[in-house]
Design an enzyme around this catalytic site. Structure first.
Site, PDB file in Angstrom:
ATOM      1  N   TRP A 355      14.062  -6.778  -7.164  1.00 42.89           N
ATOM      2  CA  TRP A 355      13.467  -7.090  -8.474  1.00 42.89           C
ATOM      3  C   TRP A 355      13.472  -6.210  -9.913  1.00 42.89           C
ATOM      4  O   TRP A 355      13.643  -6.917 -11.324  1.00 42.89           O
ATOM      5  CB  TRP A 355      12.045  -8.058  -8.633  1.00 42.89           C
ATOM      6  CG  TRP A 355      11.025  -6.464  -9.182  1.00 42.89           C
ATOM      7  CD1 TRP A 355      11.409  -5.744  -7.881  1.00 42.89           C
ATOM      8  CD2 TRP A 355      10.338  -6.278  -9.832  1.00 42.89           C
ATOM      9  NE1 TRP A 355      10.227  -4.855  -7.892  1.00 42.89           N
ATOM     10  CE2 TRP A 355       9.418  -4.744  -9.050  1.00 42.89           C
ATOM     11  CE3 TRP A 355       9.639  -6.838 -10.724  1.00 42.89           C
ATOM     12  CZ2 TRP A 355       8.250  -4.522  -9.890  1.00 42.89           C
ATOM     13  CZ3 TRP A 355       8.476  -6.040 -11.500  1.00 42.89           C
ATOM     14  CH2 TRP A 355       8.072  -4.946 -10.583  1.00 42.89           C
ATOM     15  N   GLU A 484       2.668  -0.922  -4.112  1.00 46.60           N
ATOM     16  CA  GLU A 484       3.085  -1.832  -2.785  1.00 46.60           C
ATOM     17  C   GLU A 484       1.885  -1.049  -1.888  1.00 46.60           C
ATOM     18  O   GLU A 484       2.354  -0.556  -0.427  1.00 46.60           O
ATOM     19  CB  GLU A 484       4.603  -1.321  -2.275  1.00 46.60           C
ATOM     20  CG  GLU A 484       5.635  -2.072  -2.875  1.00 46.60           C
ATOM     21  CD  GLU A 484       7.119  -1.660  -2.726  1.00 46.60           C
ATOM     22  OE1 GLU A 484       6.980  -1.176  -2.422  1.00 46.60           O
ATOM     23  OE2 GLU A 484       7.776  -2.863  -2.578  1.00 46.60           O
TER      24      GLU A 484
HETATM   25  C1  BGC Z   1       9.540   0.222  -5.623  1.00 48.21           C
HETATM   26  C2  BGC Z   1       9.331  -1.090  -5.562  1.00 48.21           C
HETATM   27  C3  BGC Z   1      11.445  -1.048  -6.220  1.00 48.21           C
HETATM   28  C4  BGC Z   1      12.200  -0.727  -4.744  1.00 48.21           C
HETATM   29  C5  BGC Z   1      13.638  -0.791  -5.361  1.00 48.21           C
HETATM   30  C6  BGC Z   1       9.954   0.541  -4.708  1.00 48.21           C
HETATM   31  O1  BGC Z   1       9.875   1.877  -3.940  1.00 48.21           O
HETATM   32  O2  BGC Z   1       8.120   0.336  -4.770  1.00 48.21           O
HETATM   33  O3  BGC Z   1       9.378  -1.715  -7.173  1.00 48.21           O
HETATM   34  O4  BGC Z   1      11.720  -3.031  -6.035  1.00 48.21           O
HETATM   35  O5  BGC Z   1      11.830   0.274  -4.722  1.00 48.21           O
HETATM   36  O6  BGC Z   1      13.511  -0.373  -6.037  1.00 48.21           O
END
Ligand code: BGC
Length: 762
Positions: A355, A484
């Site tokens: 995203w 997350e």
């Molecule tokens: C982030 C995500 C992101 C991914 C790739 C993760 O650490 O929490 O939002 O899409 O890294 O950059």
């Protein structure tokens, strides 16, 4: 010891240390959107190194490795593939192999010239008998001819006459460090080495992408005494050994003209022919001409996209580094390609599309390139709509759920909480359609293609949300938000808010089409099997979406029950406990109130004009102290909001956290590759944050301030057929319409009429 030298246009490594080799290899990466590579040495290097050559769109589906299989897991994690090593040149000086992991050498300097996109390296090699040889290497991956790269490698004999041999080669026998099962991802197809040129063609296992690399060469400054073709390792290693004699004080230069092509662009059975032809043409054109054309392309990129910062060399170097790598990663001429979080600089993260593209990168390409480039990113998702529909079906939901990570539209991330729960990505993808349409004023994408994405993702939201009869609201349960650091939560504010917005935007867009593009509207209804009742359901789900908030604190709630958690601030933590993802157990992280990255604030950024300054202040003040910013995507969003609410120092402090993230190795992970997608966030912090750039009611608005430590800064915006230069200094803001017709914009809430070539000073 290596030193990273401060310079406005260059990344300079002065001195060499084996321990920092991977770090500098990452920094010195280059690319042209079609291919790219790390700053590996051309000659032998038997020390620690992450070899990396990458060809856009060529990937490998590495079988998923999980402890316990759950139904619905994607079968594979798509790996960015280390491809045929094409830079290699073995160098022999009086029979001695040049290998900086073993040899004696001094004066090591490696520099990436970002203005020209040329990597240069020099050192003095000291042979076993103490004789000295100055070595210079220069290479570029052509932005003008995206299948071509060229290398110039010179040896000057300082002490005595010498026999210098080169063995320029291609090596198809390469591996990925991150292979799940330590497998090789390539099979040999064919190769040929002659004294004049060589090629090797390899094919990926499973995905069957065929890639061919070819080269021709030229020697300047000395006679070629011997030459013999080399074909080793069952044909996977091909090249030519060229012997020369160099007198004391003289220089011999090898030019290597390379072409790398894949069957994504040419028929598989023709690619070696194409690669050889390209390499031969490149040699005919000559190094200087190729370089000139390449530099001219970069000049155009910088002309539109440069940001200048006076009075702070480190900041200047930092922002150019980010702009540079974003352009190396994506050139926008092929809607099948996208922007991987590591671009062409490393293997980590796999996949090419997160995203990140829509939520961050799109802003950068919209502001610095012609609209077709950003449009390609939208078309990419439109082309993958069928796969997103299949994905939703697999999960038992209607409509389309785009994958969290993908190469070809299929989900290829396999962490449960991310793959199945981080459904908010759908909203970033629809938001990008609005972003593009508002910025460019071009409604054609929305009306012809975007509408399908809007309707199918709205179907998903309407089906995924569940109706709570007692409360007469829709809720979205069991999700992971951008944060997350907590999973399987109910009613993540951001997800619900963006779903509400997305459904509403679909309804609005259909209305707009009905009024302005009646034929397209009718066709879309038929194509999508849409009914008025379904549209009414979208509107109803949108209007009754439940949005958790705490009225007393005056904030939107991260998710249901967030305030039940023990409320501690990041400032109350012992510094040694950070970063949490390295120091705490996962279980502890999940139970804590700490937020990984902008979440509620991400929503307030996207839906910026729907919230008052007061609401932004309250939510910023509540969430920022609880956010650990352990994603590089986080600080920029907070920085933009901080700027908007008048916290200029805070905005600058947050900006600094990503501006030189890789250069200063802030997260101690630059070795793995660069954080390409968060580089767009740095650009956003300056343009949207410090510059206050927004599009409101179809108008370009600016409200710049100048960070105290900068003397002045300027950026350009490619906007609706115009090129606008914005300069911000102690004296105020100066606007200059450099290209295109007169236009009215809004500066600090006041309308300003800009005329071509006439400066406007505030
Ligand atoms: C982030 C995500 C992101 C991914 C790739 C993760 O650490 O929490 O939002 O899409 O890294 O950059």
């Amino acid at each position: 010891m290596s030193i990273l030298v401060n310079n406005e246009w260059k990344i300079i490594q002065d001195g060499f240390s084996k321990e920092e080799n991977r770090f500098f290899e990452s920094l010195m990466s280059s690319g042209n959107g079609r291919m790219g590579l790390r700053g590996n040495h051309e000659e032998d290097y038997s020390g620690d190194s992450l070899k990396g050559t990458y060809v856009a769109g060529v990937y490998y589906p590495d079988k998923t490795r999980v402890g316990w299989w759950k139904n619905g897991y994607p079968e594979y994690f798509a790996k960015v593939l280390n491809a045929i090593d094409f830079i290699g040149i073995r160098v022999f000086i009086n029979g001695e192999v040049v290998d900086l992991a073993k040899a004696k050498f001094t004066n090591y300097k490696r520099e990436l010239d970002m203005k020209e996109s040329v990597l240069r390296r020099s050192f003095t090699f000291i042979s076993a008998d103490g004789s000295e040889f100055d070595i210079q290497a220069e290479r570029f991956v052509s932005y003008a001819s995206p299948d071509v790269a060229a290398i110039r490698y010179s040896v000057s004999s300082k002490s005595k006459d010498a026999e210098i041999s080169f063995l320029p080669f291609l090596d198809g026998d390469v591996k990925n460090e991150d292979a799940n099962y330590n497998e090789k991802f390539w099979d040999y197809v064919s190769s040929k080495a002659t004294e004049e040129s060589s090629y090797v063609t390899m094919k990926t296992r499973k995905t069957e992408f065929t890639v061919s690399a070819a080269f021709t060469w030229n020697v300047i400054g000395a006679d070629v005494v011997t030459k013999s073709a080399v074909n080793e390792n069952n044909g996977e290693y091909v090249g030519v050994k060229i012997g020369t004699k160099v007198s004391k004080g003289a220089t011999v230069t090898l030019e290597k003209y390379v072409s790398v092509v894949s069957d994504r662009y040419y028929e598989a059975n023709k690619i070696e022919e194409v690669a050889l032809k390209n390499a031969k043409n490149a040699k005919e054109n000559g190094y200087s001409k190729l370089l000139e054309e390449h530099i001219a392309k970069w000049a155009a990129i910088w002309h539109m996209g440069d940001i200048t910062i006076e009075g702070d060399v480190l900041a200047q170097q930092g922002i150019r580094f980010n702009i540079y790598h974003l352009n190396c990663t994506y050139s926008g001429d092929d809607p099948r390609l996208n922007i991987g979080p590591k671009g062409f600089t490393g293997e980590k993260y796999g996949g090419s599309t997160y995203w990140d593209t829509e939520a961050y990168c799109l802003y950068f390409y919209l502001g610095t390139q012609q609209p077709e480039i950003a449009r390609s990113l939208l078309v990419y998702r439109h082309n993958q709509l069928d796969k997103a529909i299949e994905n939703a079906q697999k999960l038992g939901v209607k409509g389309a759920l785009y994958p969290m990570v993908t190469m070809n539209g299929e989900e290829c991330h396999n962490e449960w909480e991310i793959t199945f729960e981080e459904i908010h990505r759908n909203a970033a993808i629809t938001y990008a359609i609005k972003n593009y349409t508002d910025y460019t004023g071009d409604e054609s994408y929305l009306a012809t293609k975007g509408i399908d994405v809007l309707v199918q993702t709205s179907r998903y939201w309407a089906s995924r949300a569940n109706y709570n009869k007692m409360k007469d609201v829709y809720m979205i349960l069991g999700v992971t938000g951008p944060n997350e650091y907590e999973n399987n939560v109910n009613n993540n504010w951001y997800t619900n808010r963006m779903a509400k917005w997305s459904l509403g935007y679909t309804v609005e867009s259909l209305k707009l089409m009905k009024e302005k593009y009646a034929d397209l509207y009718k066709a879309a209804f038929e194509r999508l099997g849409l009914t008025d009742a379904e549209v009414a359901q979208f509107a109803d789900t949108s209007s009754k979406m439940y949005l958790p908030e705490d009225k007393e604190l005056g904030i939107f709630l991260q998710q249901d029950g967030y305030l039940d958690k023990e409320q501690i601030l990041v400032s109350e933590l012992d510094k040694n406990e950070l970063p949490l993802n390295k120091k705490w157990s996962w279980d502890r992280i999940l139970r804590s109130c700490f937020i990984k990255q902008a979440d509620v604030l991400q929503g307030m950024w996207f839906l910026n004009d729907q919230y008052t300054k007061d609401q932004k202040i309250r939510n910023f003040d509540f969430y920022e102290p609880r956010t650990v910013h352990e994603s590089s995507l986080s600080p920029c969003v907070y920085s933009i909001i901080a700027a908007e609410i008048g916290r200029e120092e805070k905005a600058y402090e947050l900006y600094l956290r990503t501006a030189r993230l890789d250069l200063d190795n802030y997260n101690k992970d630059t070795d793995d590759g660069l954080h390409i997608t968060s580089m767009a966030g740095t650009w956003m912090s300056i343009v949207h944050g410090f510059g206050g750039m927004r599009i409101k009611d179809g108008e370009l608005c600016l409200a710049p301030f100048k960070p105290a430590s900068w003397k002045d800064y300027s950026f350009r915006l490619v906007y609706r057929g115009r090129l606008l230069k914005v300069n911000v200094s102690e004296q105020g803001t100066t606007l200059l319409l450099e290209e295109g017709e007169a236009i009215d914009i809004v500066l600090f809430d006041k309308k300003v009429s800009l005329k071509p070539g006439i400066e406007f000073k505030s």
